[in-house]
Design a protein around this motif. Structure first.
Motif, mmCIF file in Angstrom:
data_model
loop_
_atom_site.group_PDB
_atom_site.id
_atom_site.type_symbol
_atom_site.label_atom_id
_atom_site.label_comp_id
_atom_site.label_asym_id
_atom_site.label_seq_id
_atom_site.Cartn_x
_atom_site.Cartn_y
_atom_site.Cartn_z
ATOM 1 N N LEU A 105 0.665 -0.790 0.011
ATOM 2 C CA LEU A 105 0.269 -0.085 0.061
ATOM 3 C C LEU A 105 0.944 1.199 0.002
ATOM 4 N N ALA A 106 1.644 1.016 0.719
ATOM 5 C CA ALA A 106 2.655 2.367 0.821
ATOM 6 C C ALA A 106 3.531 2.199 -0.764
ATOM 7 N N GLY A 107 3.595 1.457 -1.535
ATOM 8 C CA GLY A 107 4.638 1.131 -2.038
ATOM 9 C C GLY A 107 4.391 1.974 -3.914
ATOM 10 N N ALA A 108 4.315 1.574 -4.657
ATOM 11 C CA ALA A 108 3.868 2.042 -6.346
ATOM 12 C C ALA A 108 2.536 1.799 -6.411
ATOM 13 N N PRO A 109 2.083 2.941 -6.661
ATOM 14 C CA PRO A 109 0.305 3.305 -6.990
ATOM 15 C C PRO A 109 -0.369 2.444 -7.879
ATOM 16 N N PHE A 110 -1.235 2.322 -6.814
ATOM 17 C CA PHE A 110 -2.416 0.499 -8.043
ATOM 18 C C PHE A 110 -3.835 1.089 -7.264
ATOM 19 N N ASP A 111 -4.834 1.019 -8.910
ATOM 20 C CA ASP A 111 -6.209 1.707 -8.251
ATOM 21 C C ASP A 111 -6.942 0.145 -8.162
ATOM 22 N N LEU A 112 -6.698 -1.115 -7.912
ATOM 23 C CA LEU A 112 -7.815 -1.939 -7.604
ATOM 24 C C LEU A 112 -6.809 -3.130 -7.483
ATOM 25 N N LEU A 113 -7.471 -3.179 -5.713
ATOM 26 C CA LEU A 113 -6.909 -4.663 -5.308
ATOM 27 C C LEU A 113 -7.195 -5.925 -4.958
ATOM 28 N N VAL A 114 -6.230 -6.514 -5.624
ATOM 29 C CA VAL A 114 -7.597 -8.155 -6.164
ATOM 30 C C VAL A 114 -7.139 -9.297 -5.076
ATOM 31 N N ASN A 115 -7.988 -9.243 -4.016
ATOM 32 C CA ASN A 115 -7.220 -9.905 -2.406
ATOM 33 C C ASN A 115 -7.716 -11.696 -2.931
ATOM 34 N N LEU A 116 -6.956 -12.169 -2.911
ATOM 35 C CA LEU A 116 -6.920 -13.793 -3.533
ATOM 36 C C LEU A 116 -5.966 -14.916 -2.243
ATOM 37 N N THR A 117 -5.702 -14.017 -0.935
ATOM 38 C CA THR A 117 -5.388 -14.784 -0.180
ATOM 39 C C THR A 117 -6.336 -15.218 0.487
ATOM 40 N N ASN A 118 -5.826 -16.636 1.810
ATOM 41 C CA ASN A 118 -6.508 -17.705 2.625
ATOM 42 C C ASN A 118 -7.798 -16.432 2.905
ATOM 43 N N MET A 119 -9.195 -16.801 3.096
ATOM 44 C CA MET A 119 -10.054 -16.584 3.388
ATOM 45 C C MET A 119 -10.281 -16.172 4.730
ATOM 46 N N GLN A 120 -10.097 -16.369 5.997
ATOM 47 C CA GLN A 120 -9.962 -16.070 7.228
ATOM 48 C C GLN A 120 -9.230 -14.430 6.675
ATOM 49 N N GLU A 121 -8.290 -14.055 5.343
ATOM 50 C CA GLU A 121 -7.831 -13.124 5.807
ATOM 51 C C GLU A 121 -8.405 -11.732 4.895
ATOM 52 N N HIS A 122 -9.456 -12.100 4.435
ATOM 53 C CA HIS A 122 -9.864 -11.264 3.327
ATOM 54 C C HIS A 122 -10.786 -9.774 3.522
ATOM 55 N N GLY A 123 -11.386 -10.533 5.618
ATOM 56 C CA GLY A 123 -11.558 -9.094 5.639
ATOM 57 C C GLY A 123 -11.142 -7.834 6.445
ATOM 58 N N ARG A 124 -10.338 -8.163 6.927
ATOM 59 C CA ARG A 124 -8.845 -7.455 7.979
ATOM 60 C C ARG A 124 -7.831 -6.636 6.125
ATOM 61 N N LEU A 125 -7.575 -7.649 5.213
ATOM 62 C CA LEU A 125 -6.869 -7.081 4.040
ATOM 63 C C LEU A 125 -7.638 -6.342 2.842
ATOM 64 N N ASN A 126 -9.149 -6.599 3.505
ATOM 65 C CA ASN A 126 -10.110 -5.092 2.292
ATOM 66 C C ASN A 126 -9.823 -4.135 2.986
ATOM 67 N N LYS A 127 -10.873 -4.488 4.667
ATOM 68 C CA LYS A 127 -10.079 -3.239 5.831
ATOM 69 C C LYS A 127 -9.058 -2.276 5.129
ATOM 70 N N GLN A 128 -8.404 -2.786 5.797
ATOM 71 C CA GLN A 128 -7.057 -2.015 5.365
ATOM 72 C C GLN A 128 -6.785 -1.234 3.743
ATOM 73 N N ALA A 129 -7.604 -1.513 3.330
ATOM 74 C CA ALA A 129 -7.314 -1.782 1.335
ATOM 75 C C ALA A 129 -7.937 -0.539 1.331
ATOM 76 N N LEU A 130 -9.236 -0.358 1.792
ATOM 77 C CA LEU A 130 -10.343 0.543 1.224
ATOM 78 C C LEU A 130 -10.165 1.796 2.903
ATOM 79 N N LEU A 131 -9.365 1.831 3.734
ATOM 80 C CA LEU A 131 -8.714 2.419 4.315
ATOM 81 C C LEU A 131 -7.404 3.822 3.930
ATOM 82 N N ALA A 132 -6.669 2.286 2.696
ATOM 83 C CA ALA A 132 -5.955 3.161 2.390
ATOM 84 C C ALA A 132 -6.374 3.611 1.016
ATOM 85 N N GLY A 133 -7.441 3.532 0.238
ATOM 86 C CA GLY A 133 -8.161 4.095 -1.251
ATOM 87 C C GLY A 133 -7.801 3.516 -1.713
#
Length: 398
Positions: A105-133
């Motif tokens: 999230l602090a690295g190269a700019p991007f628009d859309l995050l594609v989350n393919l992690t373990n399903m237990q991590e989806h909520g946490r990571l999706n929230k972090q990405a939304l907070l990062a815009g």
């Protein structure tokens, strides 16, 4: 008429978020993909910058598809096993790779995050990405429970962002054929439907069997999305869940206890007398295997007073639709070509629609509704009670 004034990438993506959120909340049912509001100007290169987090088995299907999309610029990969992120980046000529989401999230700019992690991590990571815009395409499920999923959707709307969740079953030509047949009255009054999907269980990771995993969010999610997409949102459900195989051994973990359901039966009430049933599990012998290659038998059937239809193959890998009616009792097979439909196409579809300023058939609210069904099924399985549902989505889809 004057040409639209050029806008920056950030301004365009902000319009996508604002207009898309408004569409999700106020627009009437969409019959097909439609321009958002007044068709905002697209970016000159019509490419959406993507970052992929989770470079395990699922990425091996997603990345080839994404790499061929004219609307996608693959910017970064990320994985907690750094070698996997680096390998994926090298294979697909992606310029950046990171070992942690903070660096991503602090690295190269991007628009859309594609989350393919373990399903237990989806909520946490999706929230972090939304907070990062960042906008988000999440593999299923989009969160670990309905409340968390609702909070993610509200956070996205608050921040003028979009979030979507797999599966992409509503994009198949077979789904479209079935939906139109029902809408056009080919089946008469629809009364019931059945769907099933199962195999002997994934061997490549333990997370499928650990708390927050299970056959419902991994397998049943497809059938639940298809049946609610065809018959409308479920109003209430009754379910039973169980664990048939109490211990498992996977490629990444020695023998361990199974915590999540590996067998499930879900009965849904769609209103107007329509009932449907989904069964899924990790204890089903299937001669066609997990890939379903060569499957010639129906996995989804819908009955009505004037006809019935059956999906041949799985809804994530369909091979045709059998339709029989009172006017053609023997029936025929239709839509034997899946065209460009692939189960892994969701992120590519979203990138294309974002680039063109159009609203996709895939809805966050639909994914959220399916998530609530899964949570309600587990509750019903534990208590033996019928559970009423709160969520809904725009329907019919086709």
């Amino acid at each position: 008429m004057k040409s639209p004034k050029p806008i920056s990438r950030s301004e365009f993506l902000n319009q996508v978020g604002v207009l898309g959120t408004a569409a999700a909340l106020t627009r009437p049912v969409l019959a097909k993909s439609q321009p958002m509001a007044e068709s905002p100007p697209v970016l000159p290169d019509r490419k959406i910058r993507l970052a992929v987090i989770g470079c395990g088995s699922v990425s091996n299907m997603y990345l080839p598809h994404l790499s061929k999309s004219p609307y996608v610029e693959l910017v970064s990969t990320c994985d907690i096993i750094p070698e996997r992120a680096q390998k994926a980046a090298t294979t697909y000529n992606i310029p950046n790779h990171y070992p942690h989401i903070d660096q991503l999230l602090a690295g190269a700019p991007f628009d859309l995050l594609v989350n393919l992690t373990n399903m237990q991590e989806h909520g946490r990571l999706n929230k972090q990405a939304l907070l990062a815009g960042k906008h988000i395409w999440s593999e299923k499920p989009m969160a670990n429970n309905y409340r968390e999923g609702r909070e993610l959707l509200e956070l996205a709307q608050k921040n003028k962002l979009r979030i979507w969740g797999a599966p992409a079953v509503v994009m198949s030509p077979q789904f479209a054929f079935m939906a139109r047949a029902i809408k056009d009255g080919k089946l008469g009054n629809v009364s019931a439907a059945h769907a099933h999907y199962g195999h002997l269980g994934p061997t490549w990771s333990a997370f499928f069997y650990e708390k927050g995993g299970g056959s419902l969010p991994d397998l049943g999610v497809y059938n639940l999305a298809t049946l609610t997409g065809l018959l409308g949102p479920a109003r209430s459900i009754v379910a039973m869940t169980s664990i048939v195989t109490p211990t498992r051994k996977t490629d990444n973990k020695e023998t361990f206890p199974v915590e999540a359901e590996d067998n499930a039966m879900v009965l849904m009430d769609h209103g107007n007398g329509i009932l449907s049933h989904v069964q899924c599990g990790f204890n089903y012998f299937d001669p066609y295997g997990h890939e379903g290659t060569g499957q010639e038998k129906p996995t989804i059937t819908v009955w009505g007073t004037q006809g019935n239809l059956a999906l041949i193959g799985y809804d994530w890998a369909p091979f045709g639709v059998d339709l029989a009616t009172v006017a053609d009792e023997k029936g025929q097979r239709y839509v034997t070509d899946p065209s460009d439909y692939r189960w892994e196409m969701g992120a590519s579809v979203i990138a294309e629609h974002m680039a063109l300023g159009k609203e996709p058939l895939i809805q966050a609210e639909h994914a959220l509704h399916v998530l609530e069904i899964i949570e309600a099924a587990r509750s019903s399985g534990q208590t033996g009670r019928r559970v009423k549902l709160q969520s809904s989505f725009r329907w019919p889809l086709v």
